[in-house]
Structures are given as structure tokens and as C-alpha cells.
Design an enzyme around this catalytic site. Structure first.
Site, PDB file in Angstrom:
ATOM      1  N   ASP A  94      24.187 -32.287 -44.042  1.00  0.00           N
ATOM      2  CA  ASP A  94      24.772 -33.508 -44.606  1.00  0.00           C
ATOM      3  C   ASP A  94      25.567 -34.194 -43.495  1.00  0.00           C
ATOM      4  O   ASP A  94      26.783 -34.029 -43.381  1.00  0.00           O
ATOM      5  CB  ASP A  94      25.653 -33.170 -45.801  1.00  0.00           C
ATOM      6  N   ALA A  95      24.854 -34.970 -42.675  1.00  0.00           N
ATOM      7  CA  ALA A  95      25.437 -35.567 -41.481  1.00  0.00           C
ATOM      8  C   ALA A  95      25.552 -37.082 -41.566  1.00  0.00           C
ATOM      9  O   ALA A  95      26.274 -37.699 -40.796  1.00  0.00           O
ATOM     10  CB  ALA A  95      24.595 -35.191 -40.254  1.00  0.00           C
ATOM     11  N   LYS A  96      24.788 -37.693 -42.477  1.00  0.00           N
ATOM     12  CA  LYS A  96      24.801 -39.151 -42.688  1.00  0.00           C
ATOM     13  C   LYS A  96      24.668 -39.911 -41.373  1.00  0.00           C
ATOM     14  O   LYS A  96      25.421 -40.841 -41.087  1.00  0.00           O
ATOM     15  CB  LYS A  96      26.054 -39.569 -43.459  1.00  0.00           C
ATOM     16  N   ARG A  97      23.665 -39.532 -40.600  1.00  0.00           N
ATOM     17  CA  ARG A  97      23.432 -40.179 -39.316  1.00  0.00           C
ATOM     18  C   ARG A  97      22.590 -41.439 -39.498  1.00  0.00           C
ATOM     19  O   ARG A  97      22.123 -41.747 -40.595  1.00  0.00           O
ATOM     20  CB  ARG A  97      22.735 -39.209 -38.353  1.00  0.00           C
TER      21      ARG A  97
END
Length: 272
Positions: A94-97
Site C-alpha cells: 500500500d504505497a499509493k505511488r
């Protein structure tokens, strides 16, 4: 892991639970702070206690980045442990890159090749060329932010664009991208009333549903509007499970909380 294999695991375990591994050293049981790697020690215990009750794990990378190199090492040890000991579990970074092409490619290599996650969360705001680099990796999934669980989601995501909300436009546009079959979508449990609309656009794709538990989302509402023929749901719970106790029984308490959700999911799955 393929989406079909994920569905098989869901039906086998009668669970579509994903456990969020959001480790805050101020919240974990104090006795673990004496460990050489308290983050990994905590994660390992939570994983071992809940593995039979869930089909996936989702570390939010911010909780590891906050601790610098030690945090990144703990995250690497966590994903290595999952891949070695629990290879049938779906893993989500869950990095939301999301950035321009070359940068997105490097982010994708970091999470898909170096760390070997099954999927990564990606923000769509910069459009096609910020997302498609993540979609070039066979066997890996991009989980695109569509309609998030936070209150601020209404500031942009539900604005009208013609006769659609922005989040609907994001979904519709993304389905035309290269390798769109590798897309999943984030839809917050606190926005359950929108799920019926989203299911019309995405009849079979998997939806990652955060917000059940501590954020107040309803599992029953999510399933009422979001269930697909292949189930197509991954319901995430983080704080409600992993911080069920700050005592030495923390892992057992986490398993008990996960079991409560799994039992509700089993009833729902049996009914369909």
C-alpha cells in the site's frame, strides 16, 4: 497469484479478509520494543496467528518508511516471510505511488521485482503514462485509487464531469489502458452506497475495500452492493485487528478479532 487463484483461496477459506500491517511502535505491545527488530517480530506473530483466517496482507509502506532503513529492512523481512511461509496469500504494497513513466517504472521494479509483492496501490491523478508502467509486469496487479474511505474524498472524487463523478471517469478511462486486466480498484467501505454504480462498471474486477472496523464501514453494506459472481472483494482491516490488545496476548487477540470478521464472511458466502 492470478485473480482466479485468489477467488479459489476465498472460497476455500470462506474469507475475503485482508489484514493491514500498519505497524506503529507507539501502539505495539511494549514488551516487543526490547526485540532486535520489533516491527518484524510483531508482524510475524500477527501473520502466524491470522493466516488461516484471511487471504491477504497489506503493509502500508508509510509505517515502515517512517523508521528509515530499519523500517525498510523490517518490510523486506515481512514480505520475504510471507512469500516463503504463506505463498498462497495475496500481498499488497500500500504505497499509493504514481509519477511520470521512468519514475513509475522504478517504483514498479521496487515493489514487484526487488520486494516481490503481488500488487501495489497507485494514484491515477497523473493519468495513463503514470500507471501503465506498473501494468507491464505479468502476474502482478495494480490497485488503482477510485473512491477512497477518507472524508476528503468528496473534495475531488465525487465532483461531476459531464454526467459522471470523477471516480467513475477514472474507472471508465482506466479500462482502456494497456493490460487493464491487471487492474483492481480501491473503494472505501465508508462509501458503500456508491458500490452499486461501481459494480456496473466493474462487474468482475476485484475491489480492495478499506474502512471496515475502525473507520466505521459496514461489512454487510459492502457485500450488499459490492459482491460479484467471483466474490471480487478484498475487505481490509488494520487497526481493528492488529491492535486488539497491547498485552502479551496480542497475537491471540488479533486472531479472535479476525475470526469475528471471517465468521461473518463465511455466513455471507454460504448464503450466495
Amino acid at each position: 497469484m492470478t485473480s482466479q487463484e485468489l477467488t479459489e483461496q476465498i472460497r476455500l477459506k470462506k474469507s475475503f479478509l485482508c489484514v493491514g500491517l500498519d505497524v506503529d511502535l507507539e501502539k505495539i505491545p511494549p514488551h516487543l520494543l526490547a526485540e532486535e527488530d520489533p516491527i518484524f517480530t510483531f508482524n510475524k506473530a500477527i501473520i502466524d496467528a491470522t493466516a488461516d483466517l484471511c487471504v491477504g496482507y497489506k503493509p502500508n509502506t508509510a509505517f515502515y518508511e517512517a523508521y528509515g532503513l530499519d523500517g525498510w529492512k523490517a518490510l523486506q523481512k515481512t514480505i520475504d516471510y510471507l512469500n516463503q511461509e504463506y505463498p498462497n496469500h495475496f500481498t499488497i504494497a500500500d504505497a499509493k505511488r504514481g509519477d511520470i513513466g521512468n519514475t513509475s517504472t522504478r517504483y514498479a521494479k521496487a515493489f514487484f521485482e526487488s520486494m516481490n509483492f503481488d500488487s501495489v496501490t497507485v494514484a491515477p491523478y497523473m493519468g495513463r503514462d503514470s500507471v501503465e508502467p506498473f501494468l507491464q509486469f505479468p502476474g502482478k496487479f495494480v490497485i488503482l485509487l477510485a473512491l477512497t474511505s477518507n472524508a476528503g474524498a468528496f473534495e475531488f472524487q465525487t465532483l461531476q464531469v459531464g454526467d459522471q463523478n470523477v471516480y467513475e471517469q477514472v474507472i471508465e478511462t482506466s479500462l482502456n489502458w494497456e493490460h487493464a486486466d491487471r487492474l483492481m480498484y480501491v473503494v472505501g467501505a465508508t462509501k458503500a452506497e456508491h458500490l452499486a454504480v461501481i459494480r456496473k462498471q466493474l462487474p468482475e474486477q476485484f475491489l480492495l475495500i478499506p474502512g471496515v472496523g475502525a473507520q466505521g464501514g459496514s461489512l454487510q453494506e459492502v457485500c450488499k452492493y459490492g459482491m460479484a459472481p467471483n466474490v471480487g472483494l478484498l475487505v481490509n482491516s488494520s487497526r481493528g485487528i492488529i491492535y486488539a490488545s497491547k498485552g502479551e496476548d496480542f497475537a491471540e487477540a488479533a486472531a479472535a478479532r479476525a475470526a469475528e470478521l471471517q465468521e461473518q464472511m463465511a455466513v455471507i458466502l454460504d448464503a450466495i
